[in-house]
Enzyme design. Structure first.
Site, PDB file in Angstrom:
ATOM      1  N   CYS A  72     -10.927  -3.034  -3.552  1.00  0.00           N
ATOM      2  CA  CYS A  72      -9.994  -4.067  -4.045  1.00  0.00           C
ATOM      3  C   CYS A  72     -10.753  -5.316  -4.487  1.00  0.00           C
ATOM      4  O   CYS A  72     -10.367  -5.964  -5.462  1.00  0.00           O
ATOM      5  CB  CYS A  72      -8.958  -4.410  -2.985  1.00  0.00           C
ATOM      6  SG  CYS A  72      -7.758  -3.076  -2.778  1.00  0.00           S
ATOM      7  N   GLU A 131       0.416   5.223   0.563  1.00  0.00           N
ATOM      8  CA  GLU A 131      -0.512   6.251   1.054  1.00  0.00           C
ATOM      9  C   GLU A 131      -0.109   7.646   0.577  1.00  0.00           C
ATOM     10  O   GLU A 131       0.943   7.838  -0.034  1.00  0.00           O
ATOM     11  CB  GLU A 131      -0.593   6.173   2.581  1.00  0.00           C
ATOM     12  CG  GLU A 131      -1.162   4.829   3.022  1.00  0.00           C
ATOM     13  CD  GLU A 131      -1.404   4.720   4.518  1.00  0.00           C
ATOM     14  OE1 GLU A 131      -0.948   5.602   5.285  1.00  0.00           O
ATOM     15  OE2 GLU A 131      -2.059   3.745   4.917  1.00  0.00           O
ATOM     16  N   CYS A 189     -10.309  -4.808   1.051  1.00  0.00           N
ATOM     17  CA  CYS A 189     -11.375  -3.809   1.140  1.00  0.00           C
ATOM     18  C   CYS A 189     -12.320  -3.935  -0.058  1.00  0.00           C
ATOM     19  O   CYS A 189     -12.033  -4.637  -1.033  1.00  0.00           O
ATOM     20  CB  CYS A 189     -10.779  -2.408   1.212  1.00  0.00           C
ATOM     21  SG  CYS A 189     -10.297  -1.729  -0.382  1.00  0.00           S
ATOM     22  N   ASN A 201       0.835  -1.209   0.000  1.00  0.00           N
ATOM     23  CA  ASN A 201       0.000   0.000   0.000  1.00  0.00           C
ATOM     24  C   ASN A 201       0.867   1.256   0.000  1.00  0.00           C
ATOM     25  O   ASN A 201       1.926   1.311   0.637  1.00  0.00           O
ATOM     26  CB  ASN A 201      -1.012  -0.003   1.159  1.00  0.00           C
ATOM     27  CG  ASN A 201      -0.418  -0.209   2.520  1.00  0.00           C
ATOM     28  OD1 ASN A 201       0.591  -0.882   2.666  1.00  0.00           O
ATOM     29  ND2 ASN A 201      -1.033   0.358   3.542  1.00  0.00           N
ATOM     30  N   CYS A 244      -4.281   0.784  -2.200  1.00  0.00           N
ATOM     31  CA  CYS A 244      -4.072  -0.468  -1.460  1.00  0.00           C
ATOM     32  C   CYS A 244      -3.066  -1.375  -2.176  1.00  0.00           C
ATOM     33  O   CYS A 244      -2.906  -1.311  -3.404  1.00  0.00           O
ATOM     34  CB  CYS A 244      -5.381  -1.246  -1.347  1.00  0.00           C
ATOM     35  SG  CYS A 244      -6.643  -0.453  -0.365  1.00  0.00           S
ATOM     36  N   GLU A 300      -3.253  -4.459  -2.929  1.00  0.00           N
ATOM     37  CA  GLU A 300      -3.820  -5.349  -3.951  1.00  0.00           C
ATOM     38  C   GLU A 300      -3.910  -4.650  -5.300  1.00  0.00           C
ATOM     39  O   GLU A 300      -3.635  -5.246  -6.342  1.00  0.00           O
ATOM     40  CB  GLU A 300      -5.231  -5.801  -3.537  1.00  0.00           C
ATOM     41  CG  GLU A 300      -5.278  -6.684  -2.308  1.00  0.00           C
ATOM     42  CD  GLU A 300      -5.358  -5.918  -1.002  1.00  0.00           C
ATOM     43  OE1 GLU A 300      -4.900  -4.743  -0.954  1.00  0.00           O
ATOM     44  OE2 GLU A 300      -5.855  -6.479  -0.024  1.00  0.00           O
TER      45      GLU A 300
HETATM   46  N1  THU Z   1      -5.124  -1.581   2.823  1.00  0.00           N
HETATM   47  C1  THU Z   1      -4.599  -2.388   1.867  1.00  0.00           C
HETATM   48  O1  THU Z   1      -3.544  -2.077   1.272  1.00  0.00           O
HETATM   49  N2  THU Z   1      -5.234  -3.530   1.583  1.00  0.00           N
HETATM   50  C2  THU Z   1      -6.327  -3.987   2.250  1.00  0.00           C
HETATM   51  O2  THU Z   1      -6.816  -5.054   1.919  1.00  0.00           O
HETATM   52  C3  THU Z   1      -6.903  -3.224   3.351  1.00  0.00           C
HETATM   53  C4  THU Z   1      -6.349  -1.868   3.529  1.00  0.00           C
HETATM   54  C5  THU Z   1      -4.397  -0.346   3.154  1.00  0.00           C
HETATM   55  C6  THU Z   1      -5.052   0.921   2.737  1.00  0.00           C
HETATM   56  C7  THU Z   1      -4.450   1.904   3.724  1.00  0.00           C
HETATM   57  O3  THU Z   1      -3.182   2.300   3.249  1.00  0.00           O
HETATM   58  C8  THU Z   1      -4.236   1.073   4.973  1.00  0.00           C
HETATM   59  O4  THU Z   1      -4.256  -0.285   4.553  1.00  0.00           O
HETATM   60  C9  THU Z   1      -5.298   1.278   6.038  1.00  0.00           C
HETATM   61  O5  THU Z   1      -6.576   1.164   5.521  1.00  0.00           O
END
Ligand code: THU
Length: 162
Positions: free
Chosen positions: A116, A64, A113, A62, A73, A75
């Protein structure tokens, strides 16, 4: 009025050791990929790794942003990387792991999420073959799900627009 029901089954492994060797290798790559996450805001470090049909492995983490919605994310980073590096090569399995630096925990399998799930589904429809999902953490149980479609009942796809 008639009631309908949608359900799916998945495997629950007690621990990493119960995975097949090839899945263990992939899962390790997902765990390692958490190191490359850029997650200063959530401190939730996610890693994903995909085994491609051509034998290659692609990873994602991920990424940000101070403008929160611009973050992406693990994925979807992974899917974009795979489609760009190896267009047209199907993904066989994706492993997902994470580390939560807020509480130091990573025991429960990670659930992708909603956005994704939609992106995984599109990829699966596009490649016309299922993507297996291995969901876990740094320790604890691992879920094995046969396809991305299972995670999104009553999904919306391109065929709904024709
Ligand atoms: N996140 C992911 O990368 N994948 C997931 O399946 C759930 C959430 C990340 C998004 C954000 O950077 C952090 O986790 C918190 O939500």
């Amino acid at each position: 009025m008639k009631k309908e029901q949608l359900s799916f089954s998945y495997e629950v492994l007690d621990a990493f050791d119960a995975l097949y060797e090839a899945d263990q290798e992939l899962f390790k790559k997902a765990r390692e990929a958490t190191q490359f996450a850029y997650a200063p805001y959530s401190r939730f470090y996610v890693g994903a790794a995909a085994a491609l049909q051509n034998g290659r492995v692609i990873t994602g983490s991920n990424q940000e942003n101070a403008s929160f919605p611009a973050g992406i994310c693990a994925e979807r980073v992974l899917l974009s990387a795979a489609a760009s590096a190896y267009p047209g090569v199907p993904l066989l399995t994706i492993a997902n792991s994470y580390f939560n630096k807020n509480n130091g925990k990573s025991e429960r399998p990670l659930a992708p999420c909603g956005i994704c799930r939609q992106s995984l589904l599109e990829y699966e429809l596009r490649q016309q073959q299922p993507i297996r999902l291995l969901l876990g953490g740094m320790e604890g149980k691992i879920f094995i799900i046969d396809d991305a479609k299972s995670l999104l009942p009553l999904y919306f796809s391109g065929s709904d627009m024709t």
